[in-house]
Design an enzyme around this catalytic site. Sequence first.
Site, PDB file in Angstrom:
ATOM      1  N   ARG A 226       0.922  -1.270   0.089  1.00 37.90           N
ATOM      2  CA  ARG A 226       0.078  -0.018  -0.065  1.00 37.90           C
ATOM      3  C   ARG A 226       0.795   1.261   0.025  1.00 37.90           C
ATOM      4  NH1 ARG A 226      -3.898  -0.020   4.731  1.00 37.90           N
ATOM      5  NH2 ARG A 226      -4.984  -1.722   3.597  1.00 37.90           N
TER       6      ARG A 226
ATOM      7  N   ARG B  65      -2.533   6.521   9.729  1.00 33.28           N
ATOM      8  CA  ARG B  65      -2.513   5.976   8.214  1.00 33.28           C
ATOM      9  C   ARG B  65      -2.510   7.320   7.466  1.00 33.28           C
ATOM     10  NH1 ARG B  65      -4.458   0.668   7.943  1.00 33.28           N
ATOM     11  NH2 ARG B  65      -3.605  -0.540   9.810  1.00 33.28           N
TER      12      ARG B  65
ATOM     13  N   LYS C  98      -4.277   0.900  14.635  1.00 36.21           N
ATOM     14  CA  LYS C  98      -4.392   1.878  13.698  1.00 36.21           C
ATOM     15  C   LYS C  98      -5.125   3.282  13.940  1.00 36.21           C
ATOM     16  CE  LYS C  98      -6.640  -1.232  10.946  1.00 36.21           C
ATOM     17  NZ  LYS C  98      -7.713  -1.718   9.897  1.00 36.21           N
TER      18      LYS C  98
ATOM     19  N   LYS D 122      -6.863   6.718  12.279  1.00 32.95           N
ATOM     20  CA  LYS D 122      -7.193   7.385  11.018  1.00 32.95           C
ATOM     21  C   LYS D 122      -7.863   8.899  11.147  1.00 32.95           C
ATOM     22  CE  LYS D 122      -8.224   2.859   9.187  1.00 32.95           C
ATOM     23  NZ  LYS D 122      -9.094   1.995   8.479  1.00 32.95           N
TER      24      LYS D 122
ATOM     25  N   CYS E  80     -15.302  -3.411  -0.858  1.00 34.35           N
ATOM     26  CA  CYS E  80     -13.836  -3.524  -0.504  1.00 34.35           C
ATOM     27  C   CYS E  80     -13.170  -4.685  -1.427  1.00 34.35           C
ATOM     28  CB  CYS E  80     -13.894  -3.790   0.970  1.00 34.35           C
ATOM     29  SG  CYS E  80     -14.490  -5.653   1.301  1.00 34.35           S
TER      30      CYS E  80
ATOM     31  N   CYS F 188      -7.854 -10.807   0.420  1.00 28.93           N
ATOM     32  CA  CYS F 188      -7.981 -10.536   1.858  1.00 28.93           C
ATOM     33  C   CYS F 188      -8.109 -11.752   2.597  1.00 28.93           C
ATOM     34  CB  CYS F 188      -9.296  -9.686   2.117  1.00 28.93           C
ATOM     35  SG  CYS F 188      -9.210  -9.204   3.835  1.00 28.93           S
TER      36      CYS F 188
ATOM     37  N   CYS G 294     -16.450  -8.749   4.948  1.00 30.73           N
ATOM     38  CA  CYS G 294     -16.610  -8.951   6.519  1.00 30.73           C
ATOM     39  C   CYS G 294     -16.947  -7.894   7.289  1.00 30.73           C
ATOM     40  CB  CYS G 294     -15.188  -9.853   6.917  1.00 30.73           C
ATOM     41  SG  CYS G 294     -13.779  -8.423   7.320  1.00 30.73           S
TER      42      CYS G 294
ATOM     43  N   CYS H 176     -14.244  -2.074   5.833  1.00 33.88           N
ATOM     44  CA  CYS H 176     -13.342  -1.500   4.862  1.00 33.88           C
ATOM     45  C   CYS H 176     -13.871  -0.348   3.728  1.00 33.88           C
ATOM     46  CB  CYS H 176     -12.474  -2.256   4.057  1.00 33.88           C
ATOM     47  SG  CYS H 176     -11.360  -3.139   5.316  1.00 33.88           S
TER      48      CYS H 176
HETATM   49 FE1  SRM Z   1      -9.305  -2.119   6.013  1.00 35.37          FE
HETATM   50  C1  SRM Z   1      -8.012  -4.956   7.587  1.00 35.37           C
HETATM   51  C2  SRM Z   1      -8.347  -3.381   2.991  1.00 35.37           C
HETATM   52  C3  SRM Z   1     -10.120   0.666   4.421  1.00 35.37           C
HETATM   53  C4  SRM Z   1     -11.205  -1.423   8.580  1.00 35.37           C
HETATM   54  N1  SRM Z   1      -8.345  -3.749   5.403  1.00 35.37           N
HETATM   55  C5  SRM Z   1      -7.833  -4.719   6.052  1.00 35.37           C
HETATM   56  C6  SRM Z   1      -6.945  -5.770   5.360  1.00 35.37           C
HETATM   57  C7  SRM Z   1      -5.419  -5.236   5.492  1.00 35.37           C
HETATM   58  C8  SRM Z   1      -6.920  -7.097   5.905  1.00 35.37           C
HETATM   59  C9  SRM Z   1      -5.989  -7.719   6.917  1.00 35.37           C
HETATM   60  O1  SRM Z   1      -5.896  -6.944   7.933  1.00 35.37           O
HETATM   61  O2  SRM Z   1      -5.561  -8.783   6.537  1.00 35.37           O
HETATM   62  C10 SRM Z   1      -7.492  -5.539   4.018  1.00 35.37           C
HETATM   63  C11 SRM Z   1      -6.694  -5.826   2.653  1.00 35.37           C
HETATM   64  C12 SRM Z   1      -7.188  -6.595   1.674  1.00 35.37           C
HETATM   65  C13 SRM Z   1      -6.495  -6.559   0.541  1.00 35.37           C
HETATM   66  O3  SRM Z   1      -6.439  -7.630  -0.048  1.00 35.37           O
HETATM   67  O4  SRM Z   1      -6.125  -5.605  -0.227  1.00 35.37           O
HETATM   68  C14 SRM Z   1      -8.038  -4.268   4.011  1.00 35.37           C
HETATM   69  N2  SRM Z   1      -9.054  -1.502   4.020  1.00 35.37           N
HETATM   70  C15 SRM Z   1      -8.695  -2.058   3.122  1.00 35.37           C
HETATM   71  C16 SRM Z   1      -8.953  -1.355   1.765  1.00 35.37           C
HETATM   72  C17 SRM Z   1      -7.968  -1.696   0.639  1.00 35.37           C
HETATM   73  C18 SRM Z   1     -10.488  -1.498   1.151  1.00 35.37           C
HETATM   74  C19 SRM Z   1     -10.728  -1.037  -0.350  1.00 35.37           C
HETATM   75  O5  SRM Z   1     -11.451  -1.753  -0.767  1.00 35.37           O
HETATM   76  O6  SRM Z   1     -10.176   0.177  -0.688  1.00 35.37           O
HETATM   77  C20 SRM Z   1      -8.899   0.211   2.345  1.00 35.37           C
HETATM   78  C21 SRM Z   1      -7.347   0.615   2.381  1.00 35.37           C
HETATM   79  C22 SRM Z   1      -7.364   2.085   2.882  1.00 35.37           C
HETATM   80  C23 SRM Z   1      -5.956   2.568   2.785  1.00 35.37           C
HETATM   81  O7  SRM Z   1      -5.613   3.004   1.890  1.00 35.37           O
HETATM   82  O8  SRM Z   1      -5.188   2.852   4.120  1.00 35.37           O
HETATM   83  C24 SRM Z   1      -9.257  -0.152   3.836  1.00 35.37           C
HETATM   84  N3  SRM Z   1     -10.413  -0.489   6.489  1.00 35.37           N
HETATM   85  C25 SRM Z   1     -10.551   0.494   5.732  1.00 35.37           C
HETATM   86  C26 SRM Z   1     -11.601   1.298   6.209  1.00 35.37           C
HETATM   87  C27 SRM Z   1     -12.158   2.550   5.758  1.00 35.37           C
HETATM   88  C28 SRM Z   1     -11.617   3.882   6.048  1.00 35.37           C
HETATM   89  O9  SRM Z   1     -10.562   3.822   6.618  1.00 35.37           O
HETATM   90  O10 SRM Z   1     -12.206   4.738   6.083  1.00 35.37           O
HETATM   91  C29 SRM Z   1     -12.251   0.790   7.366  1.00 35.37           C
HETATM   92  C30 SRM Z   1     -12.986   1.271   8.459  1.00 35.37           C
HETATM   93  C31 SRM Z   1     -12.858   2.373   9.195  1.00 35.37           C
HETATM   94  C32 SRM Z   1     -12.041   1.960  10.342  1.00 35.37           C
HETATM   95  O11 SRM Z   1     -10.883   1.644  10.643  1.00 35.37           O
HETATM   96  O12 SRM Z   1     -12.775   1.854  11.375  1.00 35.37           O
HETATM   97  C33 SRM Z   1     -11.091  -0.338   7.554  1.00 35.37           C
HETATM   98  N4  SRM Z   1      -9.500  -2.963   7.840  1.00 35.37           N
HETATM   99  C34 SRM Z   1     -10.270  -2.498   8.730  1.00 35.37           C
HETATM  100  C35 SRM Z   1     -10.413  -3.229   9.954  1.00 35.37           C
HETATM  101  C36 SRM Z   1     -11.232  -3.195  11.325  1.00 35.37           C
HETATM  102  C37 SRM Z   1     -10.530  -2.277  12.015  1.00 35.37           C
HETATM  103  C38 SRM Z   1     -11.213  -2.020  13.496  1.00 35.37           C
HETATM  104  O13 SRM Z   1     -10.970  -1.238  14.123  1.00 35.37           O
HETATM  105  O14 SRM Z   1     -11.957  -3.071  13.866  1.00 35.37           O
HETATM  106  C39 SRM Z   1      -9.380  -4.445   9.648  1.00 35.37           C
HETATM  107  C40 SRM Z   1      -8.997  -5.593  10.392  1.00 35.37           C
HETATM  108  C41 SRM Z   1      -7.996  -5.008  11.386  1.00 35.37           C
HETATM  109  O15 SRM Z   1      -7.417  -3.969  11.371  1.00 35.37           O
HETATM  110  O16 SRM Z   1      -7.630  -6.113  12.238  1.00 35.37           O
HETATM  111  C42 SRM Z   1      -8.950  -4.096   8.411  1.00 35.37           C
HETATM  112 FE1  SF4 Z   2     -10.926  -7.717   3.953  1.00 36.89          FE
HETATM  113 FE2  SF4 Z   2     -13.125  -7.463   5.426  1.00 36.89          FE
HETATM  114 FE3  SF4 Z   2     -11.781  -5.260   4.776  1.00 36.89          FE
HETATM  115 FE4  SF4 Z   2     -13.127  -6.338   3.014  1.00 36.89          FE
HETATM  116  S1  SF4 Z   2     -13.939  -5.648   4.988  1.00 36.89           S
HETATM  117  S2  SF4 Z   2     -11.095  -5.778   2.656  1.00 36.89           S
HETATM  118  S3  SF4 Z   2     -13.112  -8.554   3.813  1.00 36.89           S
HETATM  119  S4  SF4 Z   2     -10.891  -6.787   5.993  1.00 36.89           S
END
Ligand code: SRM
Ligand code: SF4
Length: 542
Positions: A70, A139, A202, A204, A415, A421, A460, A464
């Site tokens: 990323r 981030r 993390k 944000k 997502c 993922c 899930c 995201c």
């Molecule tokens: Fe996310 C974890 C993809 C935005 C909440 N997110 C992941 C991971 C890294 C999976 C992992 O931990 O193994 C995913 C990688 C998938 C892949 O194969 O690419 C992933 N998140 C993404 C992206 C690529 C989704 C997309 O379709 O664009 C976004 C990348 C953002 C960036 O450039 O930094 C992405 N993730 C978000 C957002 C939206 C936002 O930030 O506005 C959220 C919700 C907001 C938040 O953080 O509360 C988000 N991602 C999560 C979470 C849940 C965090 C939590 O507090 O519970 C995880 C799981 C974790 O952190 O354990 C996660």
């Molecule tokens: Fe993966 Fe769940 Fe984030 Fe989708 S919402 S990219 S399935 S961690």
Amino acid sequence: MSTDVERIKAASRGLRGTLSESLAAPLTGAIAPDDTQLSKFHGIYQQDDRDLRLERQHQKLEPAWQFMIRARVPAGVCTADQWLALSQLAREHADGSLRLTTRQAFQLHGVLKRDLKPTIQAINKSLLDTIAACGDVNRNVMASPNPWRSDVHAQVTEAARAISDHLTPATRAYHEIWLDGDKLVGEAEAEPIYGATYLPRKFKIALAVPPENDVDVFAQDLGFIAIVRDGALLGYNVTAGGGMGATHGDPTTYPRLADVLGFCAPDEVVGIAEAVVTIQRDHGNRDERKRARLKYTIDDRGLDWFLGELAERRGRPLKPAAEFVFQRHTDRIGWTRGEDGRWHRSVFVQNGRIAGKQLAALDRIAESHRGPLLLTPNQNLIIASVAEKDRTGINRLLEQGEPDGSPLRQAAMACVAMPTCGLAMAEAERYLPDLIGKVSELFAEVGQADTDTVIRMTGCPNGCARPYLAEIGLVGKAPGKYNLRLGGDGKGQRLNRAWRDNLDEGQILEALGGLIRRWAAERDDDERFGDWTHRHVDFAAP
Ligand code: SRM
Ligand code: SF4
């Protein structure tokens, strides 16, 4: 009891761990388990292709290890050269696609271990980087895109950059491991803001410019809402405690909207960001990662405690919040004109994935236009600052690659989910376009083919694609099964609510079909689908 990740961070010597040794290990495509945690701080996730998992198991082979990289793009501002560099890397070292994320960053998927270093070096050569794109740190900082659109947008972009720079980790580990910097001798360098164990989780930050809430400021740990009067930026309302992630079946975890805390002057944003980050550093939960975000710190200790702590660290309280109005949280695809008379073209990118013809067309635009390309928080792209005379050429190139998008499609997000993922329970990016085709027919049947109802899908409950703010949210539960949530307001200011769980496609379409017909018949004037369901659906009924 602190978690394994806390132990790994503490022992890592400023995020070094044994990453260099892991990269050099020739017999596996993977890195050591502890290093998989540390690599995230460097912007790298170890993954395996889940489509190939079973077959590899049968063949008694190790999983098809590959990496997601990323790249941070503060406020989504990317130059034509950076675009071309990333696009070339996508073809040379990744799966041939560029993924624009929901936080205005780039992702490359499918990079092999041996290609990590050259890829990261090339990203840095283009003057982007990957440090702190993931991990327990601040981030990529988001901002309502396009500094060329107005003076206020330019100031907000600058503020996003300043916050991003200030909160970038101080460790030289990144330079040492990826950019052949000098090797550390002795103790790791001090991290003045984060300390040796960084943040509990993390963190944000986003800056919004009303009337657009494209960054979904209420989903962020920390947010700034620009307060603009007569075209001038007076300052910002400060928000804190937003977050989307939850765990199925665990009510102690939940999505939460940020609270509006008060108002600050434009030159106070960096100080406030540091103060809030250090509150979370000192008081966030380091024992339980799923309850380690700022939203839980605030809920567990109370908003008054948090405001008191912030005032103490800054030496003064915030001023009372100012009025603001948001109108939407999606992008308007098409041409708009900036204050300086130049044009900006928002380009539809389906779920952020750019490959094939669209990638080729955008490369040609980057080669000839040479102006900035901006990543939006809705996974789209803006070709910015275009002269009147160049619009026809750009239109012609876009025709070769921009997917057809009804307003419903353009407003949707999914997502990544399968196959990369590791946390996905269901498909998202690969499935939503198909489902939208079917939902479009339901809207068309009641004469609403042009609806821009906001649909968001994730594989899930981590959230995201910020599905808990959608008018129709679909959250993956199991292969082919989703929880259906309803009632977002189309502005990102109201959480939707769970309506039905574990639905397959037939059940989703049947449920939505009935509601869409009722909405069309019963709604007030042009009441949005989300507003109508919020008022009329009985969320308590099974
Ligand atoms: Fe996310 C974890 C993809 C935005 C909440 N997110 C992941 C991971 C890294 C999976 C992992 O931990 O193994 C995913 C990688 C998938 C892949 O194969 O690419 C992933 N998140 C993404 C992206 C690529 C989704 C997309 O379709 O664009 C976004 C990348 C953002 C960036 O450039 O930094 C992405 N993730 C978000 C957002 C939206 C936002 O930030 O506005 C959220 C919700 C907001 C938040 O953080 O509360 C988000 N991602 C999560 C979470 C849940 C965090 C939590 O507090 O519970 C995880 C799981 C974790 O952190 O354990 C996660
Ligand atoms: Fe993966 Fe769940 Fe984030 Fe989708 S919402 S990219 S399935 S961690």
